[in-house]
Write an enzyme that holds these catalytic residues in place. Structure first.
Site, PDB file in Angstrom:
ATOM      1  N   GLY A   1     -58.104 -25.811 -42.618  1.00 16.05           N
ATOM      2  CA  GLY A   1     -57.367 -27.054 -42.428  1.00 16.05           C
ATOM      3  C   GLY A   1     -57.805 -27.762 -41.156  1.00 16.05           C
ATOM      4  O   GLY A   1     -58.373 -27.147 -40.246  1.00 16.05           O
TER       5      GLY A   1
ATOM      6  N   GLY B   1     -54.889 -33.878 -36.626  1.00 14.99           N
ATOM      7  CA  GLY B   1     -55.261 -34.868 -35.637  1.00 14.99           C
ATOM      8  C   GLY B   1     -55.640 -34.286 -34.293  1.00 14.99           C
ATOM      9  O   GLY B   1     -56.263 -34.965 -33.479  1.00 14.99           O
ATOM     10  N   MET B   2     -55.259 -33.034 -34.044  1.00 14.03           N
ATOM     11  CA  MET B   2     -55.539 -32.490 -32.712  1.00 14.03           C
ATOM     12  C   MET B   2     -56.109 -31.082 -32.751  1.00 14.03           C
ATOM     13  O   MET B   2     -56.393 -30.505 -31.710  1.00 14.03           O
ATOM     14  CB  MET B   2     -54.266 -32.474 -31.873  1.00 14.03           C
ATOM     15  CG  MET B   2     -53.174 -31.586 -32.431  1.00 14.03           C
ATOM     16  SD  MET B   2     -51.725 -31.555 -31.372  1.00 14.03           S
ATOM     17  CE  MET B   2     -50.681 -30.413 -32.289  1.00 14.03           C
TER      18      MET B   2
ATOM     19  N   GLU C   1     -49.103 -16.611 -37.770  1.00 14.32           N
ATOM     20  CA  GLU C   1     -48.942 -15.934 -39.058  1.00 14.32           C
ATOM     21  C   GLU C   1     -49.759 -16.683 -40.114  1.00 14.32           C
ATOM     22  O   GLU C   1     -49.737 -17.904 -40.182  1.00 14.32           O
ATOM     23  CB  GLU C   1     -47.456 -15.938 -39.424  1.00 14.32           C
ATOM     24  CG  GLU C   1     -47.143 -15.470 -40.822  1.00 14.32           C
ATOM     25  CD  GLU C   1     -45.688 -15.718 -41.177  1.00 14.32           C
ATOM     26  OE1 GLU C   1     -45.275 -15.309 -42.275  1.00 14.32           O
ATOM     27  OE2 GLU C   1     -44.957 -16.334 -40.362  1.00 14.32           O
TER      28      GLU C   1
ATOM     29  N   ASP D   1     -41.899 -33.061 -34.024  1.00 14.66           N
ATOM     30  CA  ASP D   1     -42.922 -33.567 -34.949  1.00 14.66           C
ATOM     31  C   ASP D   1     -42.688 -33.025 -36.359  1.00 14.66           C
ATOM     32  O   ASP D   1     -43.599 -32.522 -37.001  1.00 14.66           O
ATOM     33  CB  ASP D   1     -44.315 -33.182 -34.440  1.00 14.66           C
ATOM     34  CG  ASP D   1     -45.418 -33.946 -35.176  1.00 14.66           C
ATOM     35  OD1 ASP D   1     -45.136 -35.040 -35.710  1.00 14.66           O
ATOM     36  OD2 ASP D   1     -46.561 -33.445 -35.229  1.00 14.66           O
TER      37      ASP D   1
ATOM     38  N   LYS E   1     -42.568 -33.200 -40.044  1.00 15.24           N
ATOM     39  CA  LYS E   1     -43.195 -34.032 -41.071  1.00 15.24           C
ATOM     40  C   LYS E   1     -43.743 -33.104 -42.145  1.00 15.24           C
ATOM     41  O   LYS E   1     -43.916 -31.894 -41.911  1.00 15.24           O
ATOM     42  CB  LYS E   1     -44.311 -34.890 -40.471  1.00 15.24           C
ATOM     43  CG  LYS E   1     -45.446 -34.092 -39.812  1.00 15.24           C
ATOM     44  CD  LYS E   1     -46.437 -35.024 -39.143  1.00 15.24           C
ATOM     45  CE  LYS E   1     -47.566 -34.230 -38.463  1.00 15.24           C
ATOM     46  NZ  LYS E   1     -48.511 -35.115 -37.757  1.00 15.24           N
TER      47      LYS E   1
END
Length: 593
Positions: free
Chosen positions: A19, A22-23, A99, A143, A145
């Site tokens: 994956g 953005g950071m 995890e 955050d 989302k």
């Protein structure tokens, strides 16, 4: 030839990517020390160059690692490695070890198509379960989302990236900069958009956005830029979900509208209250569309003084499904009476505003619980005392927080309470200790049971030959019996194989006597057979053996065969007892007689 896998800090092997956000990038990995698969999040190079961010990032990751809930992706470790570029310059690489969860991101589930109502409610309930736990621990996510929520194959909801948003936002100066790092402003609360102080109710707002998106398939506020979306969060009212999707119960409109209140004090006070309202709305009677419209107008109207009355009406609407109107509208006389009363109220409020002291507008008996996690109890008590709150010490063991440091408070940090309220301060007493039980002589299954009852984990298990011990019996344990260790520690075992290793005595230059001695040391039963068909050696050697080379069950019998014939192996009379036939003196005496 495959490239050699990268290993962070000599412990975490980095495998294939799974994956990218953005950071950071997320990789499948493996903990070489504990022997378990993990997920490794490696921060992007641009963030890694900021020293202040790296410090904040490490502290927030440590705070997140103290949380253990089925609804939260566990953070095992956080560290920093270095990478050397082509010019020989070393660059820091911060990373988090988490995890490894097998499942789908909630954002992918939403993107795949409409989500059934029951699933939408269940997903949000799982998010709120995680928030209920984290807020009690004094951690605000900031955050929430769909991209930070995983759903496992069994349907378990797991929220990740606790504390990371705070590290980012504390290192960013503007809304635009922060949203660039976090990826989207669609889930921001109004206070985040304005750059105000945030608390647990910020997560309530973001969870409300997620609920809205699950119910309708879209976010309530959309725009061309993060700033445009942030402006809508602050100033515009959302369209009730049932007006976009007519299958959404209007009872859920009331829940969503309260969660998305612009004023944090009008939202649900905590995640538990949000969960209760969500559960009640699913099984309750739908309010009328007029009631929902009235509620929305009151909640998002221009007059901030209506906040308290709106909150009261909202609670009544969401919990009392029996409310109904008995007539289309009030009589004309009532209208004029209402106008008169309203005029009197407005004049009274105006007089009150002009005569009160400015500082008395805000309630003087309300206090926000400060963040004291990581402090000593003395410092935490002083911080609470400075806020006119009373500290109550509660000692509790902790595997992750040092002895004497504060773990969390109840109520959690950021929660509003009355002045002089009692706040429980949970102070770590260090790891809970236990005694290593006696394991030597037990079977492996019995040893595992004894370790479990003592609160210990089974560590490395090594199998070893032990001549006098049956298979699967514990030979040694480390640490030793009766030693005091932390609960959850690992105990290594050496377990008997139930066999011993026998060498090939016919090829190793062993004499018969040496072979017998070696077998007796292995606690094996030795039997010697003479073979008169071949000439005896001096010293006698082993011609063959009944067992080995290799593993032999303990206490087995091993037959060694040795040549016992004379020099002429073809003479039958010479093939008798070597000792008797070889005694020439004795044979001569017999002849004289």
């Amino acid at each position: 030839m495959a490239a050699e896998a990268r290993v962070l800090s000599g412990r975490y092997r980095v495998d294939e990517p799974i994956g990218h956000g953005g950071m950071a990038s997320v990789f499948r990995g493996y903990d070489l020390t504990l022997g378990r698969p993990v997920a490794i999040k490696i921060l992007d190079a641009e963030l890694s160059r900021d020293n202040a961010f790296r410090t904040r990032f490490r502290l927030e990751a440590q705070a997140a690692s103290r949380m253990s809930s089925p609804a939260i992706v566990r953070v095992y470790d956080a560290g920093e490695d270095t990478e050397v570029d082509d010019r020989g310059t070393a660059h820091p690489i911060p990373y988090i070890v988490m995890e490894l969860v097998h499942g789908r991101l909630l954002k992918d589930i939403i993107a795949a198509g409409p989500v059934p109502l029951s699933d939408a409610v269940r997903y949000v309930d799982g998010i709120l379960e995680a928030l209920e736990y984290s807020h009690r621990a004094g951690v605000v996510h900031r955050d929430i989302k769909p991209g930070n929520v995983m759903v496992t194959g069994s349907g378990q909801v797991k929220v990740m990236d606790f504390g990371i948003a705070r590290a980012v936002s504390d290192s960013s100066s503007t809304v635009a900069e922060t949203t660039t790092i976090l990826g989207t402003a669609a889930y921001f609360s109004p206070e985040q958009a304005k750059g105000d102080v945030v608390d647990a109710r910020t997560d309530i707002y973001s969870a409300g956005i997620v609920l809205y998106e699950l119910l309708t398939g879209r976010q309530p506020f959309r725009g061309d830029t993060p700033v445009a979306v942030a402006y809508q969060h602050v100033s515009e009212a959302p369209v009730p979900p049932s007006e976009l999707v007519d299958t959404v119960p209007r009872a859920l409109d009331a829940v969503v509208l309260q969660a998305l209140a612009k004023d944090a004090f009008q939202r649900f006070p905590d995640a538990a209250a949000f969960r209760e309202a969500l559960d009640a709305a699913v099984g309750g009677k739908d309010p009328s569309r007029r009631e929902v419209d009235t509620l929305a107008h009151a909640l998002y109207g221009p007059d901030p003084r209506q906040a308290a009355e709106t909150a009261r009406a909202l609670r009544q609407l969401s919990t009392d499904p029996t409310m109904k109107r008995t007539q289309a509208g009030p009589p004309a006389a009532w209208i004029w009476a209402g106008v008169a009363v309203l005029a009197v109220l407005l004049i009274s409020v105006l007089v009150w505003v002009l005569t009160i002291h400015p500082t008395s507008i805000m309630p003087s008996d309300s206090r926000i619980v400060p963040t004291v996690a990581g402090m000593t109890y003395a410092d935490a008590s002083q911080a609470l005392e400075d806020k006119d709150l009373v500290a109550k010490r509660v000692d509790t063991p902790s595997e992750t927080v040092d002895d004497g440091e504060v773990i969390r408070t109840d109520p959690a940090a950021g929660i509003s309470v009355d002045k002089e309220s009692e706040v429980s301060v949970y102070v770590s007493t260090g790891p809970e200790m236990t005694t290593v039980p006696t394991l030597v002589g037990l079977s492996r299954a019995q040893a595992e049971q004894a370790l479990s009852e003592a609160g210990l984990e089974l560590g490395q298990v090594r199998r070893e030959d032990e001549p006098d011990t049956e298979a699967d019996i514990v030979v040694t344990a480390t640490p030793d019996a009766d030693e005091k260790v932390s609960k959850g520690s690992s105990v290594d075992l050496v377990i008997a194989t139930g066999t011993v290793t026998v060498v090939d005595f016919t090829q190793q230059g062993y004499t018969l006597d040496a072979a017998q001695d070696a077998l007796k040391e292995l606690k094996l039963t030795v039997k010697v057979q003479d073979d008169p068909s071949c000439p005896a050696n001096d010293p006698r050697a082993v011609k063959s053996q009944s067992a080995g080379p290799g593993e032999v069950p303990i206490h087995s019998e091993v037959v060694l065969v040795s040549c016992s014939g004379g020099a002429d192996s073809g003479d039958d009379s010479g093939g008798g007892d070597t000792d008797s036939g070889g005694d020439t003196d004795s044979g001569g005496d017999t002849g004289d007689q």
